[in-house]
Write an enzyme that holds these catalytic residues in place. Structure first.
Site, short mmCIF file in Angstrom:
data_model
loop_
_atom_site.label_atom_id
_atom_site.label_comp_id
_atom_site.label_asym_id
_atom_site.label_seq_id
_atom_site.Cartn_x
_atom_site.Cartn_y
_atom_site.Cartn_z
N ASP A 23 -4.15 4.82 -9.33
CA ASP A 23 -2.39 4.52 -9.95
C ASP A 23 -2.74 5.95 -9.87
OD1 ASP A 23 -1.30 3.07 -10.17
OD2 ASP A 23 -1.84 2.48 -12.91
N ASN A 71 2.39 -5.68 -4.89
CA ASN A 71 2.80 -4.12 -4.22
C ASN A 71 3.96 -5.06 -3.56
OD1 ASN A 71 -0.14 -2.17 -5.03
ND2 ASN A 71 2.16 -2.79 -6.44
N TRP A 72 3.55 -5.77 -2.60
CA TRP A 72 4.42 -6.53 -1.70
C TRP A 72 5.85 -6.18 -2.24
CZ3 TRP A 72 3.93 -5.07 3.10
CH2 TRP A 72 2.06 -6.19 3.66
N ARG A 191 -10.44 4.20 -12.64
CA ARG A 191 -8.93 3.53 -12.53
C ARG A 191 -7.84 4.83 -12.90
NH1 ARG A 191 -4.60 -1.31 -13.01
NH2 ARG A 191 -3.09 0.40 -12.86
N GLU A 210 -19.42 -1.45 -14.23
CA GLU A 210 -19.22 -0.46 -15.12
C GLU A 210 -17.69 -0.06 -15.13
OE1 GLU A 210 -20.94 0.43 -18.50
OE2 GLU A 210 -22.52 -1.16 -17.62
C1 IPE Z 1 -2.92 -1.26 -8.99
O1 IPE Z 1 -1.60 -0.76 -9.64
C2 IPE Z 1 -2.97 -1.33 -7.37
C3 IPE Z 1 -3.60 -0.48 -6.53
C4 IPE Z 1 -3.56 1.03 -7.49
C5 IPE Z 1 -3.17 0.14 -5.12
P1 IPE Z 1 -0.88 -1.05 -9.16
O2 IPE Z 1 0.17 0.28 -10.06
O3 IPE Z 1 0.35 -2.17 -8.76
O4 IPE Z 1 -1.02 -1.66 -10.97
P2 IPE Z 1 0.39 -2.15 -12.12
O5 IPE Z 1 1.27 -2.50 -11.74
O6 IPE Z 1 0.89 -0.94 -13.31
O7 IPE Z 1 -1.18 -3.81 -13.31
C1 IPE Z 2 -0.74 4.30 -6.99
O1 IPE Z 2 0.44 4.31 -7.86
C2 IPE Z 2 -0.45 3.27 -5.93
C3 IPE Z 2 0.21 1.98 -5.68
C4 IPE Z 2 -0.50 1.42 -6.54
C5 IPE Z 2 0.10 2.38 -4.01
P1 IPE Z 2 1.69 3.76 -8.55
O2 IPE Z 2 2.76 3.51 -7.18
O3 IPE Z 2 1.60 2.65 -9.18
O4 IPE Z 2 1.57 4.98 -9.31
P2 IPE Z 2 2.49 4.74 -11.05
O5 IPE Z 2 1.80 3.91 -11.42
O6 IPE Z 2 3.78 3.78 -10.50
O7 IPE Z 2 2.98 5.95 -11.75
MG MG Z 3 0.82 1.76 -10.98
#
Ligand code: IPE
Ligand code: IPE
Ligand code: MG
Length: 257
Positions: A23, A71-72, A191, A210
């Protein structure tokens, strides 16, 4: 900048299954005045680093959360670019994955994934199925709740056909109905990106994982950060519901036997 000291990892006590919620790509790019998609591009390099490092160290199973079921709902352009990057990753890494004897498996709902990506991923899963040095599980179009619902539906279907008795439903049976069938439970969940939540990742499999949260944004995540997470894991005492005294007694018993 001060050099980060090299964290000590005991290769004899590696977590069998490491999962990563990758993330922070969007914020990384925004901080540089760029589009979120630029963060995803640079993030793809971190994916390569981490896969290589895990293989080198000898981690048995690595699961990467690449794209969640939720994410979709992101803007169409961003989704399209993420799918393109996944396609590129598969094509560019194919040779190395095979050379390094890595088995690729997919966790998630492939039906929603664009056909080209789906076909390439299926082909890689098929081509690498006998590889043994490491399992790389790509959680793509994956949601932990969705996975549990799917498992429940499958088991209910078997029960309705009279092939499964309600009394026979146990943890092993539910676990075998998951995408992760045959993989070890998650030992270490990393994470990046500063959030302290699970975001629908491996809910069933992380019962005793963990948790390691770091503020490092995914594109900045280096091998040293991975080593730091594993070293931290190795400092933890996993009790699985038991007491320290019980664990000590077990250890002593093993030492004497
Ligand atoms: C979790 O990240 C999903 C992936 C890393 C693929 P998100 O950015 O989608 O999670 P939220 O929305 O902050 O919970
Ligand atoms: C994680 O990074 C990648 C995916 C969820 C696909 P993000 O795109 O969620 O990045 P932030 O959390 O918005 O910075
Ligand atoms: Mg994110």
């Amino acid at each position: 900048m001060a050099r980060r000291s090299r964290p000590r990892v005991d290769l004899a006590r590696l977590p069998a299954h490491v999962g990563v919620i990758m993330d922070g790509n969007g914020r990384w790019a925004k901080a540089r005045g760029r589009e979120r998609t630029y963060g995803h591009r640079v993030g793809a390099r971190a994916v390569r680093r981490v896969v290589r490092a895990c293989r080198r160290m000898g981690v048995q199973t690595l699961t990467l959360f690449a794209f969640s079921a939720q994410n979709w709902g992101r803007p169409e352009d961003e989704v399209r670019l993420l799918m393109e990057l996944l396609y590129e990753f598969i094509v560019q890494e194919w040779r190395e994955i095979m050379d390094r004897d890595i088995r690729v498996v997919h966790l998630g709902e492939l039906r929603r994934v664009p056909a080209e990506v789906r076909d390439k991923l299926r082909a890689l899963v098929q081509a690498s199925r006998h590889n043994r040095s490491m399992t790389l599980a790509l959680a793509l179009s994956y949601g932990g709740r969705e996975e549990i619902v799917r498992a429940a539906r499958r088991l209910a279907g078997r029960a309705a056909l009279g092939r499964l008795r309600a009394q026979a439903v146990d943890e092993a049976c539910v676990g075998a109905a998951m995408y992760t069938r045959g993989l070890p439970d998650l030992d270490l969940l990393i994470r990046t990106g500063g959030e302290r939540r699970i975001s629908n990742f491996l809910l069933w499999q992380s019962a005793y994982a963990e948790l390691f949260f770091t503020d490092v944004l995914w594109p900045d995540f280096k091998v040293a950060d991975l080593r730091a997470a594993i070293a931290d894991f190795q400092e933890r005492r996993r009790r699985f519901g038991l007491t320290d005294e019980q664990l000590d007694a077990r250890r002593a018993g093993r030492a004497w036997s």
